[in-house]
Design a protein around this motif. Structure first.
Motif, mmCIF file in Angstrom:
data_model
loop_
_atom_site.group_PDB
_atom_site.id
_atom_site.type_symbol
_atom_site.label_atom_id
_atom_site.label_comp_id
_atom_site.label_asym_id
_atom_site.label_seq_id
_atom_site.Cartn_x
_atom_site.Cartn_y
_atom_site.Cartn_z
ATOM 1 N N ASN A 63 92.118 -12.460 8.041
ATOM 2 C CA ASN A 63 90.685 -12.213 7.900
ATOM 3 C C ASN A 63 89.947 -13.113 8.859
ATOM 4 N N PHE A 64 88.782 -12.703 9.341
ATOM 5 C CA PHE A 64 88.081 -13.546 10.312
ATOM 6 C C PHE A 64 86.578 -13.318 10.217
ATOM 7 N N ARG A 65 85.807 -14.399 10.433
ATOM 8 C CA ARG A 65 84.349 -14.288 10.552
ATOM 9 C C ARG A 65 83.883 -15.191 11.697
ATOM 10 N N TYR A 66 82.865 -14.712 12.401
ATOM 11 C CA TYR A 66 82.183 -15.525 13.421
ATOM 12 C C TYR A 66 80.723 -15.602 12.992
ATOM 13 N N LEU A 67 80.240 -16.802 12.709
ATOM 14 C CA LEU A 67 78.855 -16.958 12.235
ATOM 15 C C LEU A 67 78.015 -17.691 13.273
ATOM 16 N N GLN A 68 77.004 -17.011 13.784
ATOM 17 C CA GLN A 68 76.079 -17.566 14.772
ATOM 18 C C GLN A 68 74.876 -18.172 14.059
ATOM 19 N N HIS B 196 79.695 -7.267 17.915
ATOM 20 C CA HIS B 196 79.932 -6.498 16.694
ATOM 21 C C HIS B 196 79.943 -5.000 17.007
ATOM 22 N N GLU B 197 78.934 -4.558 17.756
ATOM 23 C CA GLU B 197 78.818 -3.121 18.048
ATOM 24 C C GLU B 197 79.966 -2.630 18.936
ATOM 25 N N THR B 198 80.300 -3.420 19.957
ATOM 26 C CA THR B 198 81.278 -2.976 20.944
ATOM 27 C C THR B 198 82.712 -3.084 20.439
ATOM 28 N N PHE B 199 83.022 -4.244 19.835
ATOM 29 C CA PHE B 199 84.418 -4.493 19.462
ATOM 30 C C PHE B 199 84.666 -4.387 17.958
ATOM 31 N N GLY B 200 83.583 -4.239 17.209
ATOM 32 C CA GLY B 200 83.737 -4.233 15.748
ATOM 33 C C GLY B 200 84.062 -5.617 15.216
ATOM 34 N N MET B 201 83.757 -6.632 16.016
ATOM 35 C CA MET B 201 84.093 -7.992 15.578
ATOM 36 C C MET B 201 83.272 -8.369 14.338
ATOM 37 N N PRO B 202 83.897 -9.032 13.353
ATOM 38 C CA PRO B 202 83.177 -9.379 12.115
ATOM 39 C C PRO B 202 82.242 -10.576 12.309
ATOM 40 N N THR B 203 81.095 -10.295 12.902
ATOM 41 C CA THR B 203 80.121 -11.356 13.174
ATOM 42 C C THR B 203 79.078 -11.434 12.071
ATOM 43 N N LEU B 204 78.455 -12.598 11.987
ATOM 44 C CA LEU B 204 77.307 -12.811 11.100
ATOM 45 C C LEU B 204 76.275 -13.594 11.892
ATOM 46 N N ASN B 205 75.015 -13.456 11.524
ATOM 47 C CA ASN B 205 73.958 -14.133 12.271
ATOM 48 C C ASN B 205 72.889 -14.602 11.276
ATOM 49 N N THR B 206 72.619 -15.917 11.264
ATOM 50 C CA THR B 206 71.529 -16.413 10.415
ATOM 51 C C THR B 206 70.406 -16.946 11.299
ATOM 52 N N ASN C 198 79.937 -14.348 1.730
ATOM 53 C CA ASN C 198 79.555 -13.140 0.983
ATOM 54 C C ASN C 198 78.909 -12.025 1.775
ATOM 55 N N ALA C 199 78.461 -12.324 3.000
ATOM 56 C CA ALA C 199 77.706 -11.296 3.722
ATOM 57 C C ALA C 199 78.643 -10.276 4.363
ATOM 58 N N ALA C 200 78.124 -9.059 4.498
ATOM 59 C CA ALA C 200 78.911 -8.003 5.143
ATOM 60 C C ALA C 200 78.960 -8.256 6.646
ATOM 61 N N PRO C 201 80.136 -8.087 7.275
ATOM 62 C CA PRO C 201 80.227 -8.268 8.731
ATOM 63 C C PRO C 201 79.170 -7.438 9.453
ATOM 64 N N GLY C 202 78.594 -8.048 10.487
ATOM 65 C CA GLY C 202 77.560 -7.364 11.269
ATOM 66 C C GLY C 202 76.152 -7.658 10.780
ATOM 67 N N SER C 203 76.031 -8.385 9.660
ATOM 68 C CA SER C 203 74.680 -8.554 9.114
ATOM 69 C C SER C 203 73.946 -9.766 9.676
ATOM 70 N N VAL C 204 72.623 -9.686 9.560
ATOM 71 C CA VAL C 204 71.713 -10.759 9.980
ATOM 72 C C VAL C 204 70.930 -11.199 8.748
#
Ligand code: NAD
Ligand code: TYD
Length: 357
Positions: A128-133, A176-186, A243-249
Motif C-alpha cells: 500500500n502507498f500514499r504520497y501526501l503533499q 494522480h490523474e496520469t499514473f493513478g498514483m495514490p496522492t493526497l493534498n492538504t 483516512n482520505a481517499a487517494p486523489g483527494s484534497v
C-alpha cells in the motif's frame, strides 16, 4: 478502511511544522518507523527533534529532496509506504527578494520526489502507498472582506512562494490523474506554535518584544490571516493520511481570523505582564513599515469537508494556544538565540537595516 502506514518518509522534518508533526506522529504510532530527510537550510534545526535522539523508530538523513538517487535509495531501503512532504522554502518575503530557490525546491524538488515515489510505488515493493503533499491556503490567492476558500476555489497565486506551492500542487494532481498514483493534498492556513522560525509574524513579535526592538507592521496592518495551532495541523495531517481517499484534497483551517494589527496588540499585551512591564508599554514598539509587495489581503479557510468526511476539528482555542506559545518562547531562549544567529541576522539586517536582537 483506514490505511496503516508502517514506515513513513517525512521531508523537511527539521523545520517548524515537520518537527511538530514528527513528535505528534511518533507518539501516536508506536508501530510505525519515521525517516526524516532534511537538508537543513537556515530554517531547519535538529534541536527541534532532540527529544527523539536514541529512539530506534526514528532516523534522520541529511540530504536534498532534489537528489533523485538518494530519495530512491531511502524509499527502497526502508520500504517506505507513505511520504509526507513538508520540505520547502516557506517565507513569502524571501520569495520576493530571491524567487529562484523557491522554484528549485518547491517545484522541481517536489517533481523529483513525486517521480521517485511513483517508481517506488509501481515497483510493488510495498503493498500500500500514499504520497501526501503539504500545501497552503496561499495557493488560492486573496479574498475580499467576505467569503472563504474551499477545495473548489481556483488556484490564483500572487507571490513567488504561493506560485511555487501551486505549481507543486498541480504536479501532484497530474501524478494522480496520469499514473493513478495514490496522492493526497492538504492546504492549511497560517500555523503558530513551538519551533516557529522567528522571521514569521508571531515568533518575530515575541522575539522583538523580549528584546525591545521595533515591531514591523506591513502596510496598514489590516491584512487578515486564519491562525491554527501547529499541533492541530499535525493531527489533521495524520487523519488525512490514514483516512482520505487517494486523489483527494483537503483544506485545513482554524476558523480563527485575525487582522495583523490585532495580533500585534494581543502579543504586546500578553508580554507586558510576563516581562514585568507597564500595561501598554510594548505597544510603543509598533512601527508601521512599507507594505509587502503583492501582499494578499485576506485568507480564510472553509474546512467543512475535513470535518464532514473525516471528523477533524481543531482542539486549541486561540487564547490557550497563544499563551502557551509565548511561554514556550520565554522558556526556550537558547533555541531562539541559536536559530537567530548567522543567516537570519544577515537577512533581517538587510530587510530592516539593523534592529536585530
Ligand atoms: P520551514 O521553513 O520551517 O521548514 C522547512 C524545512 O524544509 C526545513 O527544515 C528545511 O531545512 C527543509 N528543506 C528546505 N529545502 C529542502 C530540500 N531541498 N531538501 C530537504 N529539506 C529541505 O517550513 P514550515 O513552516 O514548517 O512549512 C512546512 C510546509 O508546510 C511547507 O511546505 C509550507 O509550504 C507548508 N505550510 C506552512 C504553513 C505555515 O504557516 N508555516 C502553513 C501552511 C502550509
Ligand atoms: P507571515 O508570518 O510571513 O505569514 P504569511 O505571509 O505566509 O501569511 O506573515 C503573516 C502576516 O503578517 C502577513 O500579512 C504579513 C504580516 N507581517 C508583518 O506585518 N510584519 C512582519 O514582520 C511579518 C514577518 C509579517
Amino acid at each position: 478502511m483506514s490505511f496503516k502506514p508502517t514506515s513513513i518518509l517525512v521531508t523537511g522534518g527539521a523545520g517548524f511544522i515537520g518537527a511538530n508533526f514528527i513528535h505528534s506522529f511518533v507518539g501516536n504510532n508506536p508501530e510505525c518507523s519515521v525517516t526524516n530527510l532534511d537538508c537543513l537550510t537556515y530554517a531547519g534545526n535538529l534541536k527541534n527533534l532532540a527529544a527523539l535522539e536514541g529512539n530506534s523508530r526514528f532516523r534522520f538523513i541529511k540530504g536534498d529532496i532534489g537528489d533523485a538517487a538518494l530519495v530512491a535509495g531511502i524509499l527502497a531501503d526502508h520500504k517506505i509506504d507513505a511520504v509526507v512532504h513538508f520540505a520547502a522554502e516557506s517565507h513569502v518575503d524571501r520569495s520576493i527578494t530571491g524567487p529562484e530557490i523557491f522554484v528549485r525546491t518547491n517545484v522541481l524538488g517536489t517533481q523529483i520526489l513525486l517521480e521517485e515515489s511513483r517508481k517506488h510505488w509501481q515497483s510493488g515493493v510495498v503493498e500500500n502507498f500514499r504520497y501526501l503533499q503539504i500545501s497552503t491556503d496561499e495557493v488560492y490567492g486573496s479574498l475580499g472582506e467576505t467569503g472563504y476558500f474551499t477545495e473548489e476555489t481556483p488556484l490564483t497565486t500572487n507571490s513567488p512562494y504561493s506560485a511555487s506551492k501551486a505549481g507543486a500542487d498541480l504536479l501532484v494532481h497530474a501524478y494522480h490523474e496520469t499514473f493513478g498514483m495514490p496522492t493526497l493534498n492538504t492546504r492549511c492556513s497560517n500555523n503558530y506554535g513551538p519551533y516557529h522560525f522567528p522571521e514569521k509574524l508571531i515568533p518575530l513579535l515575541i522575539h522583538n518584544i523580549i528584546n525591545k526592538k521595533p515591531l514591523p507592521v506591513y502596510g496598514d496592518g489590516l491584512n487578515v490571516r486564519d491562525w491554527l495551532h501547529v499541533r492541530d495541523h499535525a493531527v489533521a495531517i495524520e487523519t488525512v493520511l490514514k483516512n482520505a481517499a487517494p486523489g483527494s484534497v483537503y483544506n485545513i483551517g482554524g476558523n480563527n481570523e485575525w487582522k495583523n494589527i490585532d495580533i500585534v496588540h494581543l502579543v504586546c499585551d500578553e508580554l507586558d505582564s510576563r516581562l514585568g512591564r507597564d500595561a501598554g508599554e510594548n505597544r510603543n514598539l509598533i512601527t508601521f513599515v512599507k507594505d509587502r509587495l503583492g501582499h494578499d489581503r485576506r485568507y480564510a479557510i472553509d474546512a467543512t469537508k475535513l470535518k464532514a468526511d473525516l471528523g477533524w476539528t481543531p482542539s486549541y482555542t486561540f487564547e490557550r494556544g497563544i499563551a502557551e506559545t509565548i511561554d514556550w518562547y520565554l522558556d526556550n531562549q537558547e533555541w531562539v538565540a541559536e536559530v537567530t544567529s548567522g543567516a537570519y541576522r544577515e537577512y533581517y539586517e538587510k530587510q530592516y537595516g539593523g534592529g536585530v536582537a
